[in-house]
Design an enzyme around this catalytic site. Structure first.
Site, PDB file in Angstrom:
ATOM      1  N   HIS A 194       0.841  -1.190   0.000  1.00 53.39           N
ATOM      2  CA  HIS A 194       0.000   0.000   0.000  1.00 53.39           C
ATOM      3  C   HIS A 194       0.877   1.241   0.000  1.00 53.39           C
ATOM      4  CE1 HIS A 194      -3.397   2.651   0.871  1.00 53.39           C
ATOM      5  NE2 HIS A 194      -2.575   3.285   1.684  1.00 53.39           N
ATOM      6  N   ASP A 209     -14.995   3.026   7.513  1.00 47.34           N
ATOM      7  CA  ASP A 209     -13.891   3.918   7.167  1.00 47.34           C
ATOM      8  C   ASP A 209     -14.313   4.916   6.095  1.00 47.34           C
ATOM      9  OD1 ASP A 209     -11.088   4.836   6.814  1.00 47.34           O
ATOM     10  OD2 ASP A 209     -11.336   3.857   4.882  1.00 47.34           O
ATOM     11  N   ARG A 268     -14.210  13.315   8.103  1.00 52.01           N
ATOM     12  CA  ARG A 268     -12.903  13.895   8.436  1.00 52.01           C
ATOM     13  C   ARG A 268     -12.506  14.932   7.399  1.00 52.01           C
ATOM     14  NH1 ARG A 268      -9.363   9.030   8.099  1.00 52.01           N
ATOM     15  NH2 ARG A 268      -7.693  10.543   8.346  1.00 52.01           N
ATOM     16  N   SER A 316      -7.495   3.857   9.226  1.00 47.33           N
ATOM     17  CA  SER A 316      -8.150   3.896   7.921  1.00 47.33           C
ATOM     18  C   SER A 316      -7.406   3.009   6.919  1.00 47.33           C
ATOM     19  CB  SER A 316      -8.211   5.335   7.406  1.00 47.33           C
ATOM     20  OG  SER A 316      -8.668   5.391   6.069  1.00 47.33           O
ATOM     21  N   LYS A 356      -8.478  -1.340   5.686  1.00 43.78           N
ATOM     22  CA  LYS A 356      -8.681  -1.828   4.320  1.00 43.78           C
ATOM     23  C   LYS A 356      -7.698  -2.938   3.974  1.00 43.78           C
ATOM     24  CE  LYS A 356      -8.620   2.414   2.473  1.00 43.78           C
ATOM     25  NZ  LYS A 356      -8.924   3.428   3.504  1.00 43.78           N
TER      26      LYS A 356
END
Length: 433
Positions: free
Chosen positions: A82, A161, A168, A183, A187
């Site tokens: 990621h 999320d 947010r 967050s 995922k």
């Protein structure tokens, strides 16, 4: 249990129990807890923070708010990657086939770009026919047969999320390390990987502008992974200038192909090899990072990584001819050269400004519903440290617009040129395991 009591406890610096965190997340996801109370909760976390146990509980509450992907049908240690987002970041297009060529399965779910940062899904969709959505059986079959598959993120993956992030974004609580870390990790955990390598970007083109903030975020995410029994490694990489020479979609695919062919811009190659090395070690293909680097270099030079990418494109419906002829990818109607107005050396390139210029051309999205123009973007002809003469081409604008003066002016402002050659900045700042 009342939401107002949970808000007040965190507001006053107290530690929340697992039950309180689950109550807040589950109630918000169902719609029982209103936006204004969850906004107050997010602001309390923003100012008071959370400890490791609270962050792990928040992460798992968001994981359990929706679907959890089962990769049980995939043989071997599943490794995922990621990136926290950057400009010109096409690393997944290189790293995933490179890791797969080493025999480590990568079952990856990726997102789309928003704002000045690009998305892997958008880049792949610039390939004619490429399918980013696959039935689960085909997804698993592709990984078992080809060691890789890449799809868009499931609509019901960590829905808490998605709802919380939307709040947010409009309440000034995006830059909270507990909220960012939970967050991202929610995922990744919901996606089913056994091991996770995180590329945490730092610099002008990243969400984390300072190295200290990036280290804090990386350490938090590694701690979450450890507490949830997932091997997690964070690589802190530089985003003070755009990564590679291309910013856009189709042109970034072409640059990734060039690297898989054994060429490529040195800084881009370095971060790709670093990420792939840690992924393949985590997947058991090599005993250590040094051995992994040697093995991965060989996969690039022999063409095995490129052939893995070709197989991947064809398996997901894309035109494999683009591997041999990237000119078949979408091309712009207009190219405009931006030329230097002074001599010297490139001191810096404002990555965020370059990313915004590409977005203005149509290569990115200002709003989620915006359409992408795959052909447009920027090609950087001068990078940080390069010598520049008056009139040299700094960058080429790839456009489908008639007027591009505003983009040219933005690019000129993004480049800083001075008399002294700057000291090189490492592309990898640190690795946290």
């Amino acid at each position: 249990m009342r939401m107002v009591d949970i808000i007040q406890r965190k507001r006053d610096g107290g530690k929340l129990t697992r039950e309180q965190i689950y109550y807040a997340v589950e109630g918000f996801t169902r719609g029982d807890i209103p936006d204004y109370q969850m906004s107050a909760f997010a602001m309390a976390v923003f100012f008071r923070g959370m400890d490791e146990e609270e962050i792990a509980d928040l992460t798992m509450a968001m994981v359990n708010s929706g679907d959890v992907v089962s990769l049980a049908g995939i043989r071997g240690v599943k490794v995922d990657k990621h990136s926290t987002g950057g400009v010109g970041d096409k690393t997944s297009l290189v790293v995933v086939p490179l890791v797969a060529a080493a025999g480590v399965p990568v079952a990856k779910m990726s997102g789309r770009g928003l704002g000045h940062t690009g998305g892997t899904v958008d880049k792949l969709e610039s390939i004619r026919g490429f399918r980013i959505e696959l039935p689960n059986e085909q997804f698993v079959r592709n990984v078992n047969e080809n060691k890789m598959a890449l799809v868009g993120q499931s609509g019901n993956l960590a829905p808490a999320d998605k709802k919380l992030y939307a709040l947010r974004d409009v309440t000034g609580t995006v830059n909270s390390i507990p909220l960012i870390a939970s967050s991202i990790m929610s995922k990744k955990i919901a996606s089913g990987a056994d091991a996770i390598v995180l590329d945490v970007k730092v610099g002008s083109g990243a969400f984390m502008k300072s190295l200290d903030d990036a280290k804090a975020l990386a350490s938090t995410m590694v701690s979450i992974g450890k507490s949830l029994k997932r091997r997690t490694i964070a690589v802190l990489s530089d985003m003070s200038e755009p990564l590679g020479t291309e910013i856009g979609n189709a042109n970034e695919v072409a640059e990734a192909i060039e690297l898989l062919r054994g060429g490529g811009e040195p800084r881009l190659k370095e971060i790709c090899l670093t990420l792939a090395a840690y992924m393949t070690v985590a997947g058991g293909a090599y005993p250590d990072v040094a051995a992994a680097r040697r093995g991965l270099e060989e996969l690039l030079q022999t063409g095995r990584a490129l052939e893995t990418f070709r197989t991947f494109v064809e398996a997901q419906g894309g035109d494999p001819a683009i591997v041999d002829d990237p000119g078949l990818l979408p091309q712009p109607a207009v190219t405009v050269s931006v030329r230097a107005e002074q001599e010297g050396y490139v001191q810096s390139i404002d990555a965020e400004a370059a990313g915004i210029a590409a977005m203005m051309l149509g290569a990115g999205r200002e709003k989620k519903e915006d359409a992408i123009d795959y052909a447009v973007g920027l090609s950087l002809r001068k990078k940080v440290g390069d010598p520049v003469k008056f009139g040299d081409v700094l960058a080429v604008i790839r456009s489908n617009r008639e007027q591009n003066q505003d983009i040219a002016e933005t690019i000129l402002r993004a480049y800083t040129i001075g008399a002294e050659k700057p000291e090189p900045v490492p592309v990898v700042h640190a690795v946290i395991e």
